[in-house]
Scaffold this active site. Structure first.
Site, PDB file in Angstrom:
ATOM      1  N   SER A 129      17.006  34.435  70.842  1.00 19.59           N
ATOM      2  CA  SER A 129      16.584  35.812  71.079  1.00 19.59           C
ATOM      3  C   SER A 129      15.373  36.169  70.201  1.00 19.59           C
ATOM      4  CB  SER A 129      17.738  36.768  70.776  1.00 19.59           C
ATOM      5  OG  SER A 129      17.494  38.020  71.365  1.00 19.59           O
ATOM      6  N   HIS A 132      21.613  37.514  66.000  1.00 18.51           N
ATOM      7  CA  HIS A 132      22.016  36.622  67.099  1.00 18.51           C
ATOM      8  C   HIS A 132      22.098  35.169  66.680  1.00 18.51           C
ATOM      9  CE1 HIS A 132      22.446  39.156  70.595  1.00 18.51           C
ATOM     10  NE2 HIS A 132      21.359  39.824  70.268  1.00 18.51           N
ATOM     11  N   ASN A 146      26.218  27.073  76.403  1.00 13.76           N
ATOM     12  CA  ASN A 146      25.745  26.139  75.385  1.00 13.76           C
ATOM     13  C   ASN A 146      24.839  25.068  76.021  1.00 13.76           C
ATOM     14  OD1 ASN A 146      27.391  24.225  76.628  1.00 13.76           O
ATOM     15  ND2 ASN A 146      29.063  24.525  75.184  1.00 13.76           N
ATOM     16  N   GLU A 167      10.509  38.319  74.418  1.00 14.98           N
ATOM     17  CA  GLU A 167      11.641  38.685  75.279  1.00 14.98           C
ATOM     18  C   GLU A 167      11.824  40.208  75.268  1.00 14.98           C
ATOM     19  OE1 GLU A 167      15.257  37.314  73.602  1.00 14.98           O
ATOM     20  OE2 GLU A 167      16.481  37.739  75.383  1.00 14.98           O
ATOM     21  N   HIS A 168      11.910  40.786  74.047  1.00 17.28           N
ATOM     22  CA  HIS A 168      11.970  42.242  73.887  1.00 17.28           C
ATOM     23  C   HIS A 168      10.699  42.693  73.183  1.00 17.28           C
ATOM     24  CE1 HIS A 168      16.158  40.657  73.384  1.00 17.28           C
ATOM     25  NE2 HIS A 168      16.452  41.611  74.253  1.00 17.28           N
ATOM     26  N   GLU A 185      -7.896  19.779 111.239  1.00 17.08           N
ATOM     27  CA  GLU A 185      -6.787  19.207 110.472  1.00 17.08           C
ATOM     28  C   GLU A 185      -6.128  18.037 111.203  1.00 17.08           C
ATOM     29  OE1 GLU A 185      -4.129  22.261 109.057  1.00 17.08           O
ATOM     30  OE2 GLU A 185      -5.686  23.151 107.791  1.00 17.08           O
ATOM     31  N   GLN A 215      31.677  20.876  83.238  1.00 16.57           N
ATOM     32  CA  GLN A 215      32.628  20.709  84.344  1.00 16.57           C
ATOM     33  C   GLN A 215      32.797  22.007  85.132  1.00 16.57           C
ATOM     34  OE1 GLN A 215      33.171  20.213  81.144  1.00 16.57           O
ATOM     35  NE2 GLN A 215      35.094  21.116  80.425  1.00 16.57           N
ATOM     36  N   TYR A 250      28.266  32.448  85.023  1.00  9.97           N
ATOM     37  CA  TYR A 250      28.972  31.788  83.925  1.00  9.97           C
ATOM     38  C   TYR A 250      29.065  32.734  82.717  1.00  9.97           C
ATOM     39  CZ  TYR A 250      30.513  28.192  80.696  1.00  9.97           C
ATOM     40  OH  TYR A 250      31.256  27.454  79.797  1.00  9.97           O
ATOM     41  N   ASP A 309      20.419  46.586  75.419  1.00 10.20           N
ATOM     42  CA  ASP A 309      21.426  45.528  75.407  1.00 10.20           C
ATOM     43  C   ASP A 309      22.734  46.017  76.007  1.00 10.20           C
ATOM     44  OD1 ASP A 309      19.857  43.642  74.213  1.00 10.20           O
ATOM     45  OD2 ASP A 309      20.599  43.977  72.181  1.00 10.20           O
ATOM     46  N   HIS A 313       0.030  21.041 117.668  1.00  4.71           N
ATOM     47  CA  HIS A 313      -0.133  22.413 117.178  1.00  4.71           C
ATOM     48  C   HIS A 313      -1.076  23.173 118.120  1.00  4.71           C
ATOM     49  CE1 HIS A 313       1.729  21.007 113.490  1.00  4.71           C
ATOM     50  NE2 HIS A 313       1.707  22.214 112.992  1.00  4.71           N
ATOM     51  N   GLN A 357      17.932  41.480  66.007  1.00  5.18           N
ATOM     52  CA  GLN A 357      17.664  40.174  66.635  1.00  5.18           C
ATOM     53  C   GLN A 357      18.171  39.055  65.733  1.00  5.18           C
ATOM     54  OE1 GLN A 357      16.424  39.773  69.801  1.00  5.18           O
ATOM     55  NE2 GLN A 357      16.722  41.978  69.719  1.00  5.18           N
TER      56      GLN A 357
END
Lengths: 431, 431
Positions: free
Chosen positions: A233, A258, A208, A324-325, A412, A185, A124, A358, A418, A255
């Site tokens: 971020s 963002h 989003n 994250e970074h 068992e 959708q 996406y 990046d 088995h 950062q």
């Protein structure tokens, strides 16, 4: 109102441990809204996709998909060169992640792992101002290298058509299909499949809250696999007195750029560096006022400079933060890196600002956020490969191990079948 | 009422494609019931755990945890030997899965991957008749080998104390703590952490629908990582006329023994094998009547023999089925295996019944079910390792790549800070 500088005393972690409380996105409201959308697409297929696109995007589509090869694009040569350079570097680093299938002898038997790609993937890409062409490279290249055969790009339609850069990237990445349906959708289209959109079994890429809620809901019911959810971020920076305060301020603002919920945490042993970075941040706000309010909110409300007594304290806190970074700007960055266990991607030394990763150096920029790197990895070739384990047991080994299997299956309560399935082979030798 | 045998015509897949419709467990009812339990444990900690245990297990605990080292156990020597053999083999195969950290030169820069373990793990083991000691080995050994430092075992309390075998396994696996709280409250205990139970960031292991719902809900809100959900057990078998029909019948019944919703799908090119397996199944029902109704339901309602024209047709269908276990009993099993892309674990040749992998050969028996192996792997060392990517960019490389970064960041509207963070380093050379 400068950035807050805290003297961090490891004996009193309550003074700064609030920084570890990461806001997890609450998707419950968005989930309630997307469920009816998902149901409609599941039931009515293409018809629902045309209607939702008209309703949400105010666009009347004549077709839900585009074959990028059929589109003429016009991307300036220098932009092409930049993206082709990034593509080459990302490919080189991700090809190095491929692993050969292997086998070992275990107790007389051949046991092994065969790596195989997932069969299908949808990536996406958000539209409008959230369109980051670099993320398209990051999502698709690892899957291509893993060997995923069916890959489609999903993105909202745009009045006047998709941006040339997006279609051109689909062309050079040899993607057969762009699904021009956005939001929940769009996710439903690829998860269920419709008359004109083939089903994908795995879906990755940022979006989003509706996109995130749709992905998370459909993964929860077992319909698709997904990447870990993308949050705000964040960067952590470990630095000593050798670091350049102006460069560090730039990296923190990178950062902040963002979004106002982004954060930058500088962990240092140097009070003078802390003070100097604070000054540089204020200077930068004057010199580069674009998105000022957003950047100031991120820096003043969500960011912080922590001055610890020792670098080991910085490292310890960084592992709890699991950013994250993570940048390491110290006299010996590799020495500090030895202590790092939890971080999405690490940037060593003065010439490795996050922006290099990046865009162009070759590492992936789709990374676990909100402390997720304590248990999750960045997107990579492994994301799209599975380990199929296998074994070939020999008759000798089966005969030798059968008495153990007999006891274990009895314990068992699974000896009847088995146990018997091994016993019949064991008894063969007696004939 | 013998097992159904279908003549499968690849030109008319509608005749057998209903077999691909796997029932996904619907956890919505269980989720509604567990949410109040989770909330109570989050709020009231130990107090809630004591109360739920009294309510659901009718047991008044004096302590919520056990240090296995403090318990005397009495496990017969031959049982010990069986489990120690399994442990050794599982360790050998899983140690082979460890990977060294590595780096490569990409466009003049050092890029690499460092593998690090997740910090903490809870392994859930069901109680009562669902207690499979072998699963405790399968959950814990890969994590130990990955280097996970904090591992706790979670299991329902039992009147008269925990089974010796369970405590003894915790001892030999060097587990420091058994949390004796079952169900959703046991999962909540380790996910939130309480006064006497430390928090775990990852939770694996099978359990009933309440355990599954609690894991899935807490993973959805981002509190813990989990393994893929465990569904009914299933086996696919690819066989030709060289296979032993009695052995195949045993292997199919071995899955049926797990529950009436288990399934066994034999895909073969040989009508005579199909007929012979059907006869052997009926004979087995007479000879081994334990759990007869359950096994017959699994075989008659959920299982099937498909006779295809060619082995390639069998392979193609098997990849769509993506069975949890796949046996290949043909003249040249490796040749058939070449075509296999999607399966949890594969068993090659006549002496490799699934039960060998279930208990002792060394592969992991915690596997993706319900077709999940099209996108997921079995439990392994990788489950508990993360890839921390890293890079050290050189000044030369930054200078060379900066013009590209400038263009890309401008295109994405992030030139003000992302672009600047590279530019300030680029401009250094001019001074």
């Amino acid at each position: 109102m400068p950035i807050s500088i805290l003297k961090a005393d490891p004996a009193k972690p309550e003074g700064y441990s609030h920084l570890l409380k990461k806001a997890k996105s609450d998707l419950s409201v968005a989930t309630e809204k997307v469920i009816p959308i998902l149901r409609s697409v599941e039931k009515e297929g293409d018809k629902a996709l045309f209607e939702f696109t008209k309703k949400f995007d105010s666009i009347e589509l004549s077709s839900l998909t585009i074959d990028p090869r059929s589109v003429r694009t016009n991307v300036p040569k220098d932009i092409q060169e930049a993206f082709l350079t990034a593509k080459k570097n990302i490919e080189t680093f991700h090809k190095a992640q491929l692993r050969d299938s292997w086998s070992v002898n275990v107790d007389g038997n051949k046991l092994g792992v065969k790596y195989t790609p997932i069969p299908s993937l949808a990536v996406y890409a958000p539209g409008g101002t959230a369109l980051y062409p670099s993320s398209v490279l990051m999502g698709i290249i690892p899957a291509k290298i893993a060997g995923v055969k069916e890959i489609q790009l999903v993105t909202p339609p745009q009045k006047g058509g998709l941006p040339d850069i997006l279609v051109w990237l689909a062309q050079i990445l040899e993607i057969d299909r762009i699904v021009t349906v956005g939001g929940a959708q769009g996710i439903a289209a690829v998860a269920y499949g419709t008359e004109s959109v083939p089903k994908s079994e795995f879906v990755v890429g940022p979006g989003n809250s509706y996109v995130a809620a749709a992905k998370s809901y459909l993964a929860g019911v077992g319909l698709i696999g997904i990447d870990s959810p993308a949050g705000p971020s964040e960067v952590g920076i470990l630095a000593d007195e050798t670091a350049n305060p102006m460069w560090i301020a730039c990296d923190m603002l990178s950062q902040a750029e963002h979004g106002e919920d982004s954060s930058a945490i500088l962990m240092t042993t140097s009070q003078s560096l802390a003070d100097a970075v604070s000054v540089e941040l204020e200077k930068a706000f004057v010199e580069r006022p674009k998105r000022l309010k957003m950047k100031q909110h991120a820096i003043y409300e969500n960011s912080c400079i922590l001055v610890f007594p020792k670098m080991d304290d910085c490292i310890h806190f960084s592992n709890l933060l699991a950013p994250e970074h993570l940048e390491i700007q110290t006299a010996d960055p590799y020495k500090v890196f030895e202590g790092i266990e939890h971080a999405g991607s690490v940037f060593l030394g003065p010439y490795s600002p996050v922006a290099m990763g990046d865009y162009i150096s070759g590492t992936n920029h789709i990374l676990p956020t909100a402390g997720g790197s304590r248990i999750y990895s960045s997107l990579g070739v492994d994301t799209f490969l599975k380990r199929v384990t296998y074994q070939e047991v020999t008759k000798e080994s089966l005969n030798r191990l059968y008495p153990h299997v007999k006891l274990m299956s009895e314990l068992e309560g699974l000896d009847e079948e088995h146990g018997t399935s091994v016993k019949v082979r064991y008894e063969e030798k007696k004939h």
